[in-house]
Design a protein around this motif. Structure first.
Motif, PDB file in Angstrom:
ATOM      1  N   ALA A  43       0.822  -1.212   0.000  1.00 27.12           N
ATOM      2  CA  ALA A  43       0.000   0.000   0.000  1.00 27.12           C
ATOM      3  C   ALA A  43       0.856   1.261   0.000  1.00 27.12           C
ATOM      4  O   ALA A  43       0.336   2.368  -0.188  1.00 27.12           O
ATOM      5  CB  ALA A  43      -0.937   0.004   1.204  1.00 27.12           C
ATOM      6  N   GLY A  44       2.143   1.111   0.226  1.00 28.92           N
ATOM      7  CA  GLY A  44       3.040   2.266   0.241  1.00 28.92           C
ATOM      8  C   GLY A  44       2.716   3.264   1.338  1.00 28.92           C
ATOM      9  O   GLY A  44       2.922   4.468   1.160  1.00 28.92           O
ATOM     10  N   VAL A  45       2.240   2.772   2.470  1.00 27.14           N
ATOM     11  CA  VAL A  45       1.776   3.666   3.542  1.00 27.14           C
ATOM     12  C   VAL A  45       2.900   4.572   4.039  1.00 27.14           C
ATOM     13  O   VAL A  45       2.749   5.800   4.123  1.00 27.14           O
ATOM     14  CB  VAL A  45       1.185   2.847   4.703  1.00 27.14           C
ATOM     15  N   ASN A  46       4.042   3.977   4.376  1.00 31.05           N
ATOM     16  CA  ASN A  46       5.133   4.772   4.923  1.00 31.05           C
ATOM     17  C   ASN A  46       5.742   5.693   3.868  1.00 31.05           C
ATOM     18  O   ASN A  46       6.133   6.829   4.167  1.00 31.05           O
ATOM     19  CB  ASN A  46       6.209   3.861   5.511  1.00 31.05           C
ATOM     20  N   ALA A  47       5.829   5.217   2.638  1.00 38.36           N
ATOM     21  CA  ALA A  47       6.375   6.048   1.567  1.00 38.36           C
ATOM     22  C   ALA A  47       5.494   7.275   1.333  1.00 38.36           C
ATOM     23  O   ALA A  47       5.996   8.389   1.126  1.00 38.36           O
ATOM     24  CB  ALA A  47       6.498   5.226   0.281  1.00 38.36           C
ATOM     25  N   GLN A  48       4.182   7.076   1.376  1.00 44.74           N
ATOM     26  CA  GLN A  48       3.283   8.207   1.167  1.00 44.74           C
ATOM     27  C   GLN A  48       3.407   9.210   2.309  1.00 44.74           C
ATOM     28  O   GLN A  48       3.363  10.427   2.085  1.00 44.74           O
ATOM     29  CB  GLN A  48       1.843   7.739   1.018  1.00 44.74           C
ATOM     30  N   LYS A  49       3.587   8.729   3.518  1.00 43.67           N
ATOM     31  CA  LYS A  49       3.779   9.637   4.646  1.00 43.67           C
ATOM     32  C   LYS A  49       5.067  10.441   4.469  1.00 43.67           C
ATOM     33  O   LYS A  49       5.122  11.625   4.818  1.00 43.67           O
ATOM     34  CB  LYS A  49       3.806   8.858   5.960  1.00 43.67           C
ATOM     35  N   TYR A  50       6.081   9.804   3.931  1.00 46.03           N
ATOM     36  CA  TYR A  50       7.323  10.533   3.651  1.00 46.03           C
ATOM     37  C   TYR A  50       7.062  11.638   2.628  1.00 46.03           C
ATOM     38  O   TYR A  50       7.563  12.754   2.771  1.00 46.03           O
ATOM     39  CB  TYR A  50       8.380   9.561   3.132  1.00 46.03           C
ATOM     40  N   LEU A  51       6.264  11.328   1.592  1.00 38.43           N
ATOM     41  CA  LEU A  51       5.932  12.330   0.580  1.00 38.43           C
ATOM     42  C   LEU A  51       5.187  13.504   1.198  1.00 38.43           C
ATOM     43  O   LEU A  51       5.393  14.655   0.796  1.00 38.43           O
ATOM     44  CB  LEU A  51       5.097  11.684  -0.533  1.00 38.43           C
ATOM     45  N   TYR A  52       4.315  13.222   2.179  1.00 40.73           N
ATOM     46  CA  TYR A  52       3.633  14.323   2.868  1.00 40.73           C
ATOM     47  C   TYR A  52       4.649  15.279   3.487  1.00 40.73           C
ATOM     48  O   TYR A  52       4.421  16.491   3.571  1.00 40.73           O
ATOM     49  CB  TYR A  52       2.705  13.784   3.967  1.00 40.73           C
ATOM     50  N   GLY A  53       5.784  14.729   3.945  1.00 39.77           N
ATOM     51  CA  GLY A  53       6.824  15.579   4.507  1.00 39.77           C
ATOM     52  C   GLY A  53       7.427  16.512   3.476  1.00 39.77           C
ATOM     53  O   GLY A  53       7.834  17.626   3.811  1.00 39.77           O
ATOM     54  N   VAL A  54       7.491  16.067   2.217  1.00 39.26           N
ATOM     55  CA  VAL A  54       7.989  16.937   1.152  1.00 39.26           C
ATOM     56  C   VAL A  54       6.992  18.067   0.912  1.00 39.26           C
ATOM     57  O   VAL A  54       7.375  19.226   0.719  1.00 39.26           O
ATOM     58  CB  VAL A  54       8.240  16.140  -0.146  1.00 39.26           C
ATOM     59  N   TYR A  55       5.704  17.739   0.943  1.00 35.89           N
ATOM     60  CA  TYR A  55       4.677  18.774   0.799  1.00 35.89           C
ATOM     61  C   TYR A  55       4.805  19.845   1.878  1.00 35.89           C
ATOM     62  O   TYR A  55       4.518  21.025   1.639  1.00 35.89           O
ATOM     63  CB  TYR A  55       3.280  18.150   0.894  1.00 35.89           C
ATOM     64  N   SER A  56       5.217  19.453   3.059  1.00 39.36           N
ATOM     65  CA  SER A  56       5.256  20.397   4.179  1.00 39.36           C
ATOM     66  C   SER A  56       6.276  21.510   3.974  1.00 39.36           C
ATOM     67  O   SER A  56       6.248  22.522   4.685  1.00 39.36           O
ATOM     68  CB  SER A  56       5.551  19.662   5.493  1.00 39.36           C
ATOM     69  N   VAL A  57       7.190  21.346   3.025  1.00 35.66           N
ATOM     70  CA  VAL A  57       8.172  22.393   2.732  1.00 35.66           C
ATOM     71  C   VAL A  57       7.506  23.593   2.065  1.00 35.66           C
ATOM     72  O   VAL A  57       7.995  24.721   2.164  1.00 35.66           O
ATOM     73  CB  VAL A  57       9.310  21.836   1.857  1.00 35.66           C
ATOM     74  N   LEU A  58       6.373  23.374   1.386  1.00 30.96           N
ATOM     75  CA  LEU A  58       5.644  24.481   0.768  1.00 30.96           C
ATOM     76  C   LEU A  58       5.260  25.506   1.832  1.00 30.96           C
ATOM     77  O   LEU A  58       4.868  25.150   2.941  1.00 30.96           O
ATOM     78  CB  LEU A  58       4.377  23.964   0.080  1.00 30.96           C
ATOM     79  N   ARG A  59       5.368  26.791   1.482  1.00 28.26           N
ATOM     80  CA  ARG A  59       5.045  27.850   2.430  1.00 28.26           C
ATOM     81  C   ARG A  59       3.562  28.197   2.385  1.00 28.26           C
ATOM     82  O   ARG A  59       2.943  28.219   1.321  1.00 28.26           O
ATOM     83  CB  ARG A  59       5.839  29.120   2.129  1.00 28.26           C
ATOM     84  N   ASN A  60       2.988  28.468   3.539  1.00 27.21           N
ATOM     85  CA  ASN A  60       1.644  29.035   3.639  1.00 27.21           C
ATOM     86  C   ASN A  60       1.803  30.538   3.799  1.00 27.21           C
ATOM     87  O   ASN A  60       2.398  31.005   4.763  1.00 27.21           O
ATOM     88  CB  ASN A  60       0.894  28.441   4.830  1.00 27.21           C
ATOM     89  N   GLY A  61       1.277  31.312   2.857  1.00 22.85           N
ATOM     90  CA  GLY A  61       1.555  32.737   2.827  1.00 22.85           C
ATOM     91  C   GLY A  61       0.854  33.583   3.860  1.00 22.85           C
ATOM     92  O   GLY A  61       1.201  34.756   4.028  1.00 22.85           O
ATOM     93  N   HIS A  62      -0.138  33.038   4.562  1.00 20.57           N
ATOM     94  CA  HIS A  62      -0.868  33.849   5.537  1.00 20.57           C
ATOM     95  C   HIS A  62       0.044  34.253   6.692  1.00 20.57           C
ATOM     96  O   HIS A  62       0.456  33.414   7.492  1.00 20.57           O
ATOM     97  CB  HIS A  62      -2.083  33.077   6.066  1.00 20.57           C
ATOM     98  N   ASN A  63       0.373  35.556   6.747  1.00 20.05           N
ATOM     99  CA  ASN A  63       1.197  36.108   7.831  1.00 20.05           C
ATOM    100  C   ASN A  63       2.472  35.309   8.052  1.00 20.05           C
ATOM    101  O   ASN A  63       2.916  35.112   9.184  1.00 20.05           O
ATOM    102  CB  ASN A  63       0.383  36.162   9.134  1.00 20.05           C
ATOM    103  N   ARG A  64       3.103  34.878   6.965  1.00 21.40           N
ATOM    104  CA  ARG A  64       4.253  33.977   7.092  1.00 21.40           C
ATOM    105  C   ARG A  64       5.578  34.687   7.327  1.00 21.40           C
ATOM    106  O   ARG A  64       6.561  34.065   7.737  1.00 21.40           O
ATOM    107  CB  ARG A  64       4.373  33.082   5.856  1.00 21.40           C
ATOM    108  N   VAL A  65       5.643  35.990   7.057  1.00 11.91           N
ATOM    109  CA  VAL A  65       6.919  36.703   7.143  1.00 11.91           C
ATOM    110  C   VAL A  65       6.988  37.429   8.478  1.00 11.91           C
ATOM    111  O   VAL A  65       6.639  38.603   8.599  1.00 11.91           O
ATOM    112  CB  VAL A  65       7.076  37.681   5.958  1.00 11.91           C
TER     113      VAL A  65
END
Length: 568
Positions: A43-65
């Motif tokens: 099912a690639g469960v752990n691999a997909q969770k790792y990919l979620y970690g890559v997504y987390s690098v994306l910035r959320n612009g709301h009051n981020r600076v």
């Protein structure tokens, strides 16, 4: 670049997984990459969770600076916060150098960490025997394309800040490797990102997504195509195409001007339009509140909450007060045309300086709170001593305005309630305006250019007017149309981290940022309101060096092949 051991992300994941267990099935000190990319995990469960970690690098612009929107470091807003450590003010007053640029915007190491994580995934996912399929592809190949998309996005975020940067390919460096890598040329980086977008687009999800509740955060074919269009738009822009800040330096842009770069950007945007799957949402305000709508090309999930309101809403309300963190400038307010589409400086527009907010482009009311605007069952008072401009030591607007955009529909309620705060990284209106810009630069103000702008203005609620031109003037020159498009981007995309970069890629920052930012002080005498312009901040832009950020000081010090940007 910083060295990162292969197991850092793996340890974090296993710790998270182990936290759900009553005992430690695999000792943490024995964890390695095979626990993530497991040949027994169909099912690639752990691999997909790792990919979620890559997504987390994306910035959320709301009051981020540092608690502000990036626009507060440009000419559309200032921060309401005070003090020399305020990040937005540091950026807007040129108070930084290669070792003091604030970390919330100095994202060199952040994006390279994301690139490394993406490469780990790309290099190791093959061993995972994922059974699920999508459009004939094993889901692991869809995931791999998502990782490549994220990597391409990270590279774009780097080149718009720094120019050419080292390209890693799929390589993951270890602590024993020589990492004294030189920067690739700007041209190399653009070609790489474009080639990645072309290679992966057909193995990504296709919009509309069948299960948006689970997958709306994932990139689609349209996302990859839109990223390509955005990269080519930046590459064609004056900063990089003919306006290189160091004419012979291929790291800081092209060393020649080529008009066909505009044509390539227009064609890439048109390819997205021709998909026929994306469209403008009829109600401008709902674009940011309605999840999974057809205007969203790619976004970062933000959850359901009232954070935007509590950070940026007006002060003076007992049940639903805000901190008023973002103070829009008078310059931005003045950029919004009248409801008939004419600029407020046009004698035929109907603008009344004694009633400056009457009969304006509806996007003004959707984007900015001004004196008399409806909010929380009352009318905003930003006159001196008013409910939302009490003066004293309380943090409040410095310009006479509050940001309204991204907030829920609280005009006629007494309190805030949770709503979607997803950050739209790419949306269709931006792409349409990019298409209009690139087509105007390559072919002039054609009918298609007019139609693109009309579609944006019509959705905004501007009146059709004579000839159904929505306030546009027939027969404009390329230069006149360029000015209109630039202003349309400003009002349509306010607070979306567009203007900050636009004035750089257009090479206008040395003009727009080397002057006073202004606001309004409203004096109420009886029932009469007197509007008085005020200076609120002296901004500064050191050209040409500030058109690109400095490569971080420590990166240059530890890598003899890492050339610094000019002037830093």
């Amino acid at each position: 670049m910083k060295n990162h051991k292969n197991i850092i992300a793996a340890i974090a994941l296993i710790v998270a997984i182990a936290g759900c267990k009553k005992y430690e099935q695999t000792p943490v000190d024995k964890v390695d990459i095979t626990h993530i990319f497991d040949p027994r995990d169909s099912a690639g469960v752990n691999a997909q969770k790792y990919l979620y970690g890559v997504y987390s690098v994306l910035r959320n612009g709301h009051n981020r600076v540092g608690g502000d929107y990036l626009d507060a470091a440009g000419d559309d807003a200032i921060s309401s916060a005070s003090g020399p450590s305020n990040i937005a003010t540091i950026l807007s007053t040129a108070s930084y150098n290669s070792y003091t640029i604030p970390s919330d915007e100095n994202l060199f190491g952040t994006y390279y960490a994301g690139i490394r994580q993406a490469n780990e995934f790309i290099n190791n996912i093959e061993v995972v025997p994922v059974l699920a399929k999508y459009n004939g592809y094993s889901m692991k190949y869809v995931w791999k394309s998502e990782a490549r998309f994220l990597r391409a996005m990270f590279y774009f975020e780097l080149i718009k800040r720094y120019g050419g940067v080292p390209l890693m390919g799929n390589h993951v460096y270890t602590i024993s490797d020589d990492i004294s890598l030189p920067r690739n040329s700007f041209d190399d980086c653009v070609k790489y990102i474009v080639s990645e977008c072309d290679a992966i687009k057909d193995s990504l999800l296709v919009y509309p997504i069948s299960d948006p509740n689970a997958d709306s955060h994932r990139p689609t074919k349209g996302s990859a195509m839109a990223l390509k269009a955005r990269v080519l738009l930046y590459a064609a822009s004056p900063l990089f195409n003919g306006g290189n800040i160091d004419a012979a330096n291929n790291l800081t842009g092209y060393t020649n001007f080529d008009a066909t770069r505009w044509a390539a950007a227009a064609a890439a945007a048109k390819d997205v339009i021709d998909l026929g799957t994306y469209s403008l949402l009829p109600n401008f305000k709902e674009v940011f509140l309605t999840q999974n709508n057809p205007e969203i090309l790619f976004m970062r999930q933000g959850g359901n909450n009232t954070n935007v309101e509590t950070s940026n809403g007006p002060v003076g309300f007992t049940a639903a007060t805000g901190k008023g963190q973002t103070s829009p400038t008078q310059e931005l307010v003045n950029a919004f045309p009248m409801a008939n589409g004419l600029p407020i400086g046009d004698a035929a527009s109907g603008y009344d300086s004694n009633n400056p907010y009457n009969n304006r482009d509806p996007r003004l009311t959707y984007s900015i709170m001004y004196n008399g605007a409806q909010w929380l069952n009352t009318q905003i008072q930003t006159f001196e001593g008013g409910q939302s401009k009490p003066n004293g030591s309380l943090q409040q607007t410095k310009t006479g305005y509050y940001m309204r955009k991204f907030m829920g529909n609280f005009e006629n309620t007494n309190a805030y309630s949770s709503h979607s705060t997803d950050w739209l990284i790419m949306r269709y209106a931006d792409l349409v305006l990019g298409y209009a810009e690139a087509l105007n630069e390559s072919e002039g103000p054609t009918t298609e250019v007019y139609n693109a702008l009309i579609s944006i203005r019509k959705r905004a609620g501007i009146e059709a007017g004579a000839g159904n031109l929505y306030g546009l003037t027939a027969g404009m020159t390329k230069e006149q149309m360029r000015t209109v498009i630039q202003n349309e981007r400003r009002v349509e995309l306010a607070f979306e981290e567009s203007r900050y970069w636009d004035i750089r890629r257009w090479k206008l920052a040395e003009t727009t940022m080397n002057q006073q930012r202004t606001g309004v002080s409203i004096a109420k005498v009886g029932s009469t309101l007197n509007y008085n312009p005020i200076n609120v901040l002296t901004t500064k832009f050191d050209a040409p060096k500030m058109y690109l950020y400095p490569i971080p000081y420590d990166e240059v010090q530890k890598n003899p092949n890492m050339k610094q940007n000019p002037g830093w």
